[in-house]
Design a protein around this motif. Structure first.
Motif, PDB file in Angstrom:
ATOM      1  N   VAL A  61      32.924  28.387 117.300  1.00 28.76           N
ATOM      2  CA  VAL A  61      32.728  27.134 118.028  1.00 28.76           C
ATOM      3  C   VAL A  61      31.783  26.227 117.248  1.00 28.76           C
ATOM      4  N   GLN A  62      30.723  26.823 116.742  1.00 29.39           N
ATOM      5  CA  GLN A  62      29.712  26.076 115.980  1.00 29.39           C
ATOM      6  C   GLN A  62      30.331  25.432 114.742  1.00 29.39           C
ATOM      7  N   ASP A  63      31.239  26.135 114.070  1.00 29.53           N
ATOM      8  CA  ASP A  63      31.867  25.616 112.861  1.00 29.53           C
ATOM      9  C   ASP A  63      33.228  24.985 113.122  1.00 29.53           C
ATOM     10  N   ASP A  64      33.614  24.844 114.411  1.00 29.61           N
ATOM     11  CA  ASP A  64      34.882  24.253 114.827  1.00 29.61           C
ATOM     12  C   ASP A  64      36.077  24.932 114.155  1.00 29.61           C
ATOM     13  N   ILE A  65      36.072  26.271 114.221  1.00 25.16           N
ATOM     14  CA  ILE A  65      37.139  27.089 113.634  1.00 25.16           C
ATOM     15  C   ILE A  65      37.948  27.704 114.774  1.00 25.16           C
ATOM     16  N   PRO A  66      39.280  27.689 114.661  1.00 23.79           N
ATOM     17  CA  PRO A  66      40.081  28.359 115.695  1.00 23.79           C
ATOM     18  C   PRO A  66      39.786  29.860 115.705  1.00 23.79           C
ATOM     19  N   LEU A  67      39.519  30.379 116.868  1.00 22.19           N
ATOM     20  CA  LEU A  67      39.165  31.792 117.024  1.00 22.19           C
ATOM     21  C   LEU A  67      40.424  32.631 117.164  1.00 22.19           C
ATOM     22  N   LYS A  68      40.496  33.707 116.388  1.00 22.32           N
ATOM     23  CA  LYS A  68      41.632  34.613 116.458  1.00 22.32           C
ATOM     24  C   LYS A  68      41.183  35.938 117.044  1.00 22.32           C
ATOM     25  N   SER A  69      42.123  36.624 117.663  1.00 17.26           N
ATOM     26  CA  SER A  69      41.848  37.947 118.219  1.00 17.26           C
ATOM     27  C   SER A  69      41.884  38.980 117.099  1.00 17.26           C
ATOM     28  N   VAL A  70      41.462  40.197 117.411  1.00 18.27           N
ATOM     29  CA  VAL A  70      41.518  41.294 116.443  1.00 18.27           C
ATOM     30  C   VAL A  70      42.953  41.458 115.944  1.00 18.27           C
ATOM     31  N   TYR A  71      43.906  41.458 116.855  1.00 12.72           N
ATOM     32  CA  TYR A  71      45.319  41.595 116.488  1.00 12.72           C
ATOM     33  C   TYR A  71      45.735  40.501 115.506  1.00 12.72           C
ATOM     34  N   ASN A  72      45.302  39.265 115.767  1.00 14.40           N
ATOM     35  CA  ASN A  72      45.692  38.131 114.925  1.00 14.40           C
ATOM     36  C   ASN A  72      44.881  38.024 113.637  1.00 14.40           C
ATOM     37  N   ILE A  73      43.956  38.926 113.442  1.00 14.51           N
ATOM     38  CA  ILE A  73      43.251  39.069 112.162  1.00 14.51           C
ATOM     39  C   ILE A  73      43.864  40.224 111.373  1.00 14.51           C
ATOM     40  N   ILE A  74      44.075  41.350 112.039  1.00 12.20           N
ATOM     41  CA  ILE A  74      44.555  42.557 111.359  1.00 12.20           C
ATOM     42  C   ILE A  74      46.028  42.441 110.968  1.00 12.20           C
ATOM     43  N   THR A  75      46.863  41.869 111.815  1.00  9.45           N
ATOM     44  CA  THR A  75      48.291  41.770 111.490  1.00  9.45           C
ATOM     45  C   THR A  75      48.533  40.962 110.213  1.00  9.45           C
ATOM     46  N   PRO A  76      47.949  39.771 110.050  1.00  8.77           N
ATOM     47  CA  PRO A  76      48.124  39.056 108.773  1.00  8.77           C
ATOM     48  C   PRO A  76      47.509  39.818 107.581  1.00  8.77           C
ATOM     49  N   PHE A  77      46.391  40.500 107.820  1.00  4.98           N
ATOM     50  CA  PHE A  77      45.787  41.328 106.761  1.00  4.98           C
ATOM     51  C   PHE A  77      46.799  42.361 106.273  1.00  4.98           C
ATOM     52  N   LYS A  78      47.454  43.031 107.194  1.00  4.29           N
ATOM     53  CA  LYS A  78      48.453  44.038 106.829  1.00  4.29           C
ATOM     54  C   LYS A  78      49.629  43.392 106.080  1.00  4.29           C
ATOM     55  N   ASN A  79      50.082  42.252 106.555  1.00  4.79           N
ATOM     56  CA  ASN A  79      51.216  41.572 105.920  1.00  4.79           C
ATOM     57  C   ASN A  79      50.875  41.116 104.501  1.00  4.79           C
ATOM     58  N   ILE A  80      49.708  40.508 104.338  1.00  2.56           N
ATOM     59  CA  ILE A  80      49.294  40.005 103.026  1.00  2.56           C
ATOM     60  C   ILE A  80      49.106  41.160 102.042  1.00  2.56           C
ATOM     61  N   THR A  81      48.412  42.215 102.473  1.00  2.00           N
ATOM     62  CA  THR A  81      48.183  43.331 101.562  1.00  2.00           C
ATOM     63  C   THR A  81      49.496  44.006 101.177  1.00  2.00           C
ATOM     64  N   ALA A  82      50.399  44.179 102.115  1.00  2.00           N
ATOM     65  CA  ALA A  82      51.699  44.793 101.802  1.00  2.00           C
ATOM     66  C   ALA A  82      52.456  43.942 100.784  1.00  2.00           C
ATOM     67  N   LYS A  83      52.422  42.639 100.964  1.00  2.00           N
ATOM     68  CA  LYS A  83      53.110  41.738 100.032  1.00  2.00           C
ATOM     69  C   LYS A  83      52.478  41.817  98.639  1.00  2.00           C
ATOM     70  N   LEU A  84      51.157  41.814  98.567  1.00  2.00           N
ATOM     71  CA  LEU A  84      50.474  41.909  97.272  1.00  2.00           C
ATOM     72  C   LEU A  84      50.779  43.244  96.582  1.00  2.00           C
ATOM     73  N   ILE A  85      50.788  44.316  97.360  1.00  2.00           N
ATOM     74  CA  ILE A  85      51.048  45.649  96.803  1.00  2.00           C
ATOM     75  C   ILE A  85      52.484  45.746  96.303  1.00  2.00           C
ATOM     76  N   LYS A  86      53.423  45.245  97.067  1.00  2.00           N
ATOM     77  CA  LYS A  86      54.821  45.246  96.613  1.00  2.00           C
ATOM     78  C   LYS A  86      54.982  44.365  95.378  1.00  2.00           C
ATOM     79  N   GLY A  87      54.147  43.321  95.293  1.00  2.00           N
ATOM     80  CA  GLY A  87      54.187  42.412  94.143  1.00  2.00           C
ATOM     81  C   GLY A  87      53.760  43.058  92.831  1.00  2.00           C
ATOM     82  N   ILE A  88      53.030  44.165  92.894  1.00  2.00           N
ATOM     83  CA  ILE A  88      52.661  44.870  91.655  1.00  2.00           C
ATOM     84  C   ILE A  88      53.628  46.020  91.356  1.00  2.00           C
TER      85      ILE A  88
END
Length: 176
Positions: free
Chosen positions: A101-128
């Motif tokens: 709120v202080q930095d005017d950033i949209p707040l995400k839930s744990v699910y909405n933080i971890i799910t993109p983390f999993k997607n990005i890491t899987a894509k990067l790993i497949k990319g190597i």
């Protein structure tokens, strides 16, 4: 207690219905590689088998780097502790909605933080070239309710590699 922690990790945790996973809390997160394939790190033992060290694979380095990036990507989270094990990772994440709120950033839930983390890491790993890599579909999360639980979980994370052969997720399956 250690027994509580072991049973909490061992069984699948359903998310609590009607619980706000974007509120200020500490969350213990475990993310596992699909079929528990060991491709994130190796656990090396000393000659007398009294000390174990973790050596990250190239896949583990990608995971580690992305965990570190979470801090800058989501400035309202703090990562208290984490470990990259051979086939899973553990994290303690704290969400601080006041900072969002202080930095005017949209707040995400744990699910909405971890799910993109999993997607990005899987894509990067497949990319190597690790084309068969994938995470398990879901992840385990636990809302840390008190300081004693926090200490137990943090201790578990810090010493998890010392007890790898006794770990719930232990396997020698290394094909990724």
């Amino acid at each position: 207690s250690k027994i509580f922690l072991h049973s909490m990790i061992k069984k699948y945790q359903n998310r609590m219905s009607k619980f706000n996973y974007s509120k200020n809390n500490l969350y213990f997160i475990t993310i596992c590689v699909k079929k528990n394939f060991c491709c994130l790190s190796t656990i090396n033992s000393s000659k007398n088998n009294t000390k174990h060290t973790i050596e990250l694979t190239i896949v583990g380095v990608i995971i580690n780097n992305q965990i570190e990036k979470l801090k800058s990507q989501y400035p309202y989270i703090e990562i208290h502790n984490y470990i990259v094990m051979p086939n899973h990772i553990h994290l303690i994440i704290e969400l601080n909605p006041k900072k969002a709120v202080q930095d005017d950033i949209p707040l995400k839930s744990v699910y909405n933080i971890i799910t993109p983390f999993k997607n990005i890491t899987a894509k990067l790993i497949k990319g190597i070239g690790v084309v068969n890599f994938s995470w398990q579909r879901t992840f385990h999360e636990y809302v840390i309710k008190d300081y004693d639980a926090y200490l137990d979980i943090s201790e578990h994370i810090s010493t998890n590699h010392q007890n790898w052969e006794k770990d719930t997720f232990f396997t020698t399956n290394t094909i990724c």
